[in-house]
Write an enzyme that holds these catalytic residues in place. Structure first.
Site, PDB file in Angstrom:
ATOM      1  N   TRP A   8       0.826  -1.215   0.000  1.00  0.00           N
ATOM      2  CA  TRP A   8       0.000   0.000   0.000  1.00  0.00           C
ATOM      3  C   TRP A   8       0.863   1.270   0.000  1.00  0.00           C
ATOM      4  O   TRP A   8       0.471   2.312   0.531  1.00  0.00           O
ATOM      5  CB  TRP A   8      -0.969   0.008   1.191  1.00  0.00           C
ATOM      6  CG  TRP A   8      -1.939  -1.142   1.146  1.00  0.00           C
ATOM      7  CD1 TRP A   8      -1.795  -2.339   1.780  1.00  0.00           C
ATOM      8  CD2 TRP A   8      -3.158  -1.219   0.410  1.00  0.00           C
ATOM      9  NE1 TRP A   8      -2.857  -3.168   1.494  1.00  0.00           N
ATOM     10  CE2 TRP A   8      -3.715  -2.496   0.664  1.00  0.00           C
ATOM     11  CE3 TRP A   8      -3.847  -0.342  -0.430  1.00  0.00           C
ATOM     12  CZ2 TRP A   8      -4.914  -2.931   0.087  1.00  0.00           C
ATOM     13  CZ3 TRP A   8      -5.037  -0.753  -0.990  1.00  0.00           C
ATOM     14  CH2 TRP A   8      -5.564  -2.035  -0.742  1.00  0.00           C
ATOM     15  N   LYS A  67      -6.176  -0.337  -4.892  1.00  0.00           N
ATOM     16  CA  LYS A  67      -6.833   0.960  -5.044  1.00  0.00           C
ATOM     17  C   LYS A  67      -5.944   1.825  -5.927  1.00  0.00           C
ATOM     18  O   LYS A  67      -4.819   1.433  -6.269  1.00  0.00           O
ATOM     19  CB  LYS A  67      -7.045   1.629  -3.680  1.00  0.00           C
ATOM     20  CG  LYS A  67      -8.269   1.139  -2.923  1.00  0.00           C
ATOM     21  CD  LYS A  67      -8.559   1.989  -1.705  1.00  0.00           C
ATOM     22  CE  LYS A  67      -9.855   1.555  -1.043  1.00  0.00           C
ATOM     23  NZ  LYS A  67     -10.161   2.364   0.165  1.00  0.00           N
ATOM     24  N   ASP A  77     -33.702   0.884 -15.608  1.00  0.00           N
ATOM     25  CA  ASP A  77     -34.354   1.542 -14.480  1.00  0.00           C
ATOM     26  C   ASP A  77     -34.354   3.059 -14.662  1.00  0.00           C
ATOM     27  O   ASP A  77     -33.418   3.637 -15.219  1.00  0.00           O
ATOM     28  CB  ASP A  77     -33.611   1.184 -13.188  1.00  0.00           C
ATOM     29  CG  ASP A  77     -34.122   1.964 -11.995  1.00  0.00           C
ATOM     30  OD1 ASP A  77     -35.259   1.705 -11.578  1.00  0.00           O
ATOM     31  OD2 ASP A  77     -33.390   2.853 -11.502  1.00  0.00           O
ATOM     32  N   GLU A 103     -38.401   1.201 -18.013  1.00  0.00           N
ATOM     33  CA  GLU A 103     -39.238   1.635 -16.900  1.00  0.00           C
ATOM     34  C   GLU A 103     -39.466   3.143 -17.044  1.00  0.00           C
ATOM     35  O   GLU A 103     -38.691   3.961 -16.554  1.00  0.00           O
ATOM     36  CB  GLU A 103     -38.566   1.328 -15.558  1.00  0.00           C
ATOM     37  CG  GLU A 103     -39.485   1.603 -14.372  1.00  0.00           C
ATOM     38  CD  GLU A 103     -38.763   2.147 -13.153  1.00  0.00           C
ATOM     39  OE1 GLU A 103     -39.286   1.969 -12.046  1.00  0.00           O
ATOM     40  OE2 GLU A 103     -37.698   2.760 -13.307  1.00  0.00           O
TER      41      GLU A 103
END
Length: 664
Positions: free
Chosen positions: A83, A115, A330, A384
Site C-alpha cells: 500500500w 486501489k 431503471d 421503466e
C-alpha cells in the site's frame, strides 16, 4: 420531404404536430453516433472500455489503465506493494488516460486488493479503480477495496449459444438474490441456483429479471445506488457464481435479464465513481445539476463522449462477460427530462416535446438500445418509464427509442387505488378495461399487477391489501373466514386478468405468486439491522395445511397456460361489460374469458358470444384445485352450427373467472 425515416408518424398520427421534434431526435442520434464512431464500424467497436481500461493479464506481466482527466499524478496501490502510495506510478497517455505495466506474472495475483491513489492540485486521495470487476468490503474497517479477479480456471460455459425463445412472450419472474432465501441472512448466488431456479422453472416462467447485481454499498437501496458498474455485488458471491446461475438458467430454458441502473449513480466517493478524479463533473453534471433532487444520487452527463463510452461499454460488458439476455432499464423517466419527470402528470403530448426534454438522455437511450441489439439481436430491452414517452418501444430506425417493451406502470397503481379506496360493489369495470388495454400504438407492454415496488415496507402487496391481519391467523385450510375467502378469490382474478390483458408480456415479483405475507424491509438502523423481513418464506407454499399453495398452484397453471398457448400474442377483444352485474367478457384468439367481479351475486343468464363454435372450460379460478369452492367444473358451451353468433346461457359464480377454449 423528410430526410429521415419518420414511420412513427404513421404508427401514431397524433405525433404529426411534432414532426420537426421527432426529426431532430433521429438526426441528433445519427450525428452523435457518427461523431463517436469516427473510423469504427459499429457501436460494439466503440464500446470497448472494459477491454482497455482496468487490469489485464499479459504473458509477461500486468497492464493497468485508468481514466482520470483531472489528475496530476496517479499511483496503483495495494497489498502487492504494501500500500505504498508512491511505489507504482502510472504514466500519462493523453486525453486523461493513465497506464502502468507491472512485469512478472506474479506482480498481481488473483484476489489481490488494490486501489488507485490520485493527486490533484492541492489534494490527494484513494479511489476504487473504475473498471474493477470485483469490489470487497473489509470487515474490520468497513472500507471498500478493488480486487484483481483472475481465477486460475476461468468459468467454462456449458450453454454457450443460448437464445431466448422469441416465439413465446416473456413471462418474467422478478427476483432479488439476497432476499431469496428463507433464513434471516443474505442469500447467495449458489443458493438461488440450487433452490430458486428449479422453483421458477416449475412455475413455467421463461425469464428472470435479477435486481441488485451491480455493486452497491447500501444493501437497503435495493440495488439502485450503484457504486461500481462493472463489479458483481460481492455480498452474493463471486463472478463465477453468477455465471453458473445464468448458465443453469439457460439450461432450464430461462432467459436472464439484468436490472440495469444507468439513470443515476451512488454519490459515494470512497467506494464509487463520484469525484473519482477530484471533480464533481467527470461523469456527472457539475454543481446542483448533477444532484438528483429525489434520490440523493448523482446524475450522468449523457452528452459527454467519455461518459457515453463508459456506460455503453458497461452494456456490452454484461452481455459479453456474463451472457445476460437483455436489460430492464431503471429510471428511464429521470433520464428523459431535465426535471427528471417530477411533479408532471404527462397528460399532453406537448410535455414530451418541450425544453424540459433532455435530448442528451434521449439520445443515450437510443445509443444503448442500438448497441444491445447490435451485440445480441434477440435480447430483451424493457424500459421503466412512468411518463409514457411516445416511441419508447419502437425501433430507432422508425423514429423510436429502440426498446422492445415498456413496463405497464399505471396498472399496479390502479389496483392499489381500487383495493384501498373503492368498495367491491363500486368497481368501475370500464375504467379497469381501459387500464388493462391502453397502449401506445404499435408498442408492446410488460403487464404486471405488482412488482418489488409494491412489496417494500411502507406499501403493501395485493394479498396484504386484501387480507390484512387475517393472514396471520386464518390462512389455514380449516378456518372459514370471509376476509380470506375474498382475498383468495380476488388475488387469482386480478392475476388472471392482468396476465392475459395487460401486455404482450407479464411479470411477477418473487413470492407474490403465493401471496407472500407482509413486506420487504432490509436491515437498517431503524429496525435494529434485522433480516426478519428481508427474506422469502417459501415453506408457506409447501405447507398443505395452509392456503398459500393454492395461490401458487393457480399461478403455475395460469403461466403454463399463457406459455403453452402463446396467449399474449393474441389481441384482447371486448365482448361484454355489465356494470350492474360486474360482468366482464373478452376473447383472445380461440379463448374466451368470463369474469364475475360481483361480491354477492352469481350470474346465470343469456350471453351473446361470437362465432358458432362451442367452448370447453380450461381454467377456473374457483376450482377446488386452487382452493376454491367449486367441486364441479363449469359446463361446456354447446355449439350452434346454424347461426353466425351464439346466444347462450352462462353461469358465472360471484368472484370467479373461467377461461374457455374453442372446440374448433
Amino acid at each position: 420531404m423528410s430526410s429521415v425515416n419518420l414511420e412513427i408518424l404513421k404508427i401514431d398520427p397524433y405525433l404529426k404536430s411534432y414532426t420537426s421534434a421527432i426529426e431532430w431526435q433521429v438526426k441528433r442520434f445519427n450525428m452523435k453516433k457518427k461523431a463517436l464512431l469516427k473510423n469504427k464500424k459499429g457501436l460494439s467497436d466503440f464500446a470497448d472500455g472494459y477491454l482497455y481500461f482496468g487490469f489485464h493479464k499479459k504473458a509477461d506481466g500486468w497492464v493497468y489503465r485508468e481514466w482520470a482527466p483531472n489528475a496530476q499524478s496517479v499511483f496503483l496501490i495495494g497489498d502487492f506493494n504494501g500500500w505504498d502510495r508512491t511505489a507504482t506510478p502510472l504514466k500519462p497517455l493523453g486525453s486523461g488516460n493513465w497506464e502502468v505495466f507491472l512485469p512478472g506474472e506474479k506482480s498481481l495475483t488473483h484476489g489481490s486488493r488494490v486501489k488507485v491513489h490520485i493527486k490533484t492540485e492541492g489534494r490527494s486521495f484513494d479511489r476504487v479503480p473504475l473498471y474493477c470487476k470485483r469490489v470487497v468490503q473489509d470487515k474490520n474497517t468497513f472500507a471498500f477495496d478493488g480486487q484483481v479477479w483472475n481465477p486460475a480456471q476461468p468459468y467454462r460455459w456449458r450453454e454457450k449459444t443460448f437464445h431466448p425463445d422469441q416465439s413465446v412472450p416473456p413471462l418474467i419472474y422478478e427476483a432479488h438474490i439476497g432476499i431469496a432465501g428463507e433464513a434471516p441472512e443474505v442469500s447467495t448466488f449458489n443458493e438461488f441456483t440450487q433452490n430458486i431456479l428449479p422453483h421458477i422453472a416449475g412455475l413455467g416462467y421463461n425469464a428472470i429479471q435479477l435486481m441488485a447485481i451491480m455493486e452497491h454499498p447500501y444493501y437497503a437501496s435495493f440495488g439502485y445506488q450503484v457504486s461500481n458498474f462493472f463489479a458483481v455485488s460481492s455480498r452474493f458471491g463471486t463472478p463465477e457464481d453468477l455465471k453458473a446461475l445464468i448458465d443453469t438458467a439457460h439450461r432450464l430454458g430461462i432467459a436472464v435479464i439484468l436490472d440495469l441502473v444507468h439513470s443515476h449513480a451512488s454519490r459515494n466517493v470512497l467506494d464509487g465513481i463520484g469525484e473519482f478524479d477530484g471533480t464533481d463533473y467527470q461523469f456527472f453534471h457539475a454543481g446542483l445539476e448533477g444532484d438528483h433532487p429525489a434520490w440523493g444520487s448523482k446524475v450522468f452527463n449523457y452528452d459527454k463522449p467519455e461518459v457515453l463510452h463508459f456506460l455503453l461499454s458497461n452494456i456490452k460488458f454484461w452481455l459479453d462477460e456474463y451472457h445476460f439476455d437483455g436489460f430492464r432499464f431503471d429510471g428511464v423517466t429521470s433520464m428523459l427530462y431535465h426535471n427528471h419527470g417530477l411533479g408532471i402528470n404527462f397528460d399532453s403530448y406537448d410535455q414530451y416535446f418541450s425544453p424540459n426534454t433532455d435530448m442528451a438522455g434521449l439520445t443515450y437511450l437510443q445509443m444503448a438500445s442500438s448497441l444491445a441489439k447490435e451485440i445480441k439481436p434477440d435480447c430483451f430491452l424493457i424500459a421503466e418509464d412512468m411518463s409514457g414517452f411516445p416511441g419508447m418501444a419502437l425501433p430507432v430506425s422508425l423514429g423510436g427509442l429502440g426498446f422492445d417493451y415498456r413496463l405497464g406502470m399505471g396498472l399496479p397503481d390502479f389496483w392499489i387505488h381500487t383495493l384501498r379506496d373503492v368498495n367491491d360493489e363500486d368497481w368501475d369495470l370500464k375504467t379497469l378495461w381501459h387500464e388493462l388495454t391502453q397502449r401506445r400504438p404499435g408498442e408492446k407492454v410488460i403487464g404486471y399487477a405488482e412488482s418489488h415496488d409494491q412489496a417494500i415496507v411502507g406499501d403493501k402487496t395485493i394479498m396484504f391489501w386484501l387480507a390484512g391481519q387475517d393472514m396471520y391467523n386464518d390462512m389455514n385450510v380449516f378456518n372459514q373466514n370471509p376476509v380470506i375467502e375474498r382475498a383468495m378469490a380476488l388475488h387469482k382474478m386480478i392475476r388472471l386478468i392482468t396476465c392475459t390483458c395487460a401486455g404482450e408480456g407479464y411479470m411477477n415479483f418473487m413470492g407474490n405468486e403465493f401471496g407472500h405475507p407482509e413486506w420487504i424491509d432490509f436491515p437498517r438502523e431503524d429496525n435494529g439491522w434485522s433480516y426478519q423481513y428481508a427474506r422469502r418464506q417459501w415453506h408457506l407454499a409447501e405447507d398443505t395445511n395452509l392456503r398459500y399453495r393454492y395461490l401458487q398452484d393457480f399461478d403455475s397453471a395460469m403461466i403454463h397456460f399463457a406459455r403453452d398457448t402463446k396467449l399474449l400474442e393474441y389481441p384482447s377483444e371486448l365482448l361484454l361489460i355489465d356494470t350492474w352485474a360486474k360482468l366482464l367478457l373478452y376473447s383472445k384468439g380461440p379463448y374466451l374469458f368470463a369474469f364475475n367481479f360481483h361480491p354477492t351475486r352469481d350470474f346465470n343468464g343469456f350471453i351473446p358470444l361470437p362465432g358458432n363454435s362451442g367452448y370447453q372450460p380450461v381454467l377456473n379460478t374457483e376450482s377446488h384445485h386452487f382452493g376454491g369452492w367449486i367441486d364441479t367444473e363449469p359446463a361446456p358451451i354447446a355449439s350452434k352450427s346454424d347461426c353466425p353468433g351464439m346466444l347462450t346461457t352462462l353461469y358465472i359464480p360471484k368472484r370467479s373467472a373461467v377461461v374457455y377454449s374453442s372446440v374448433c
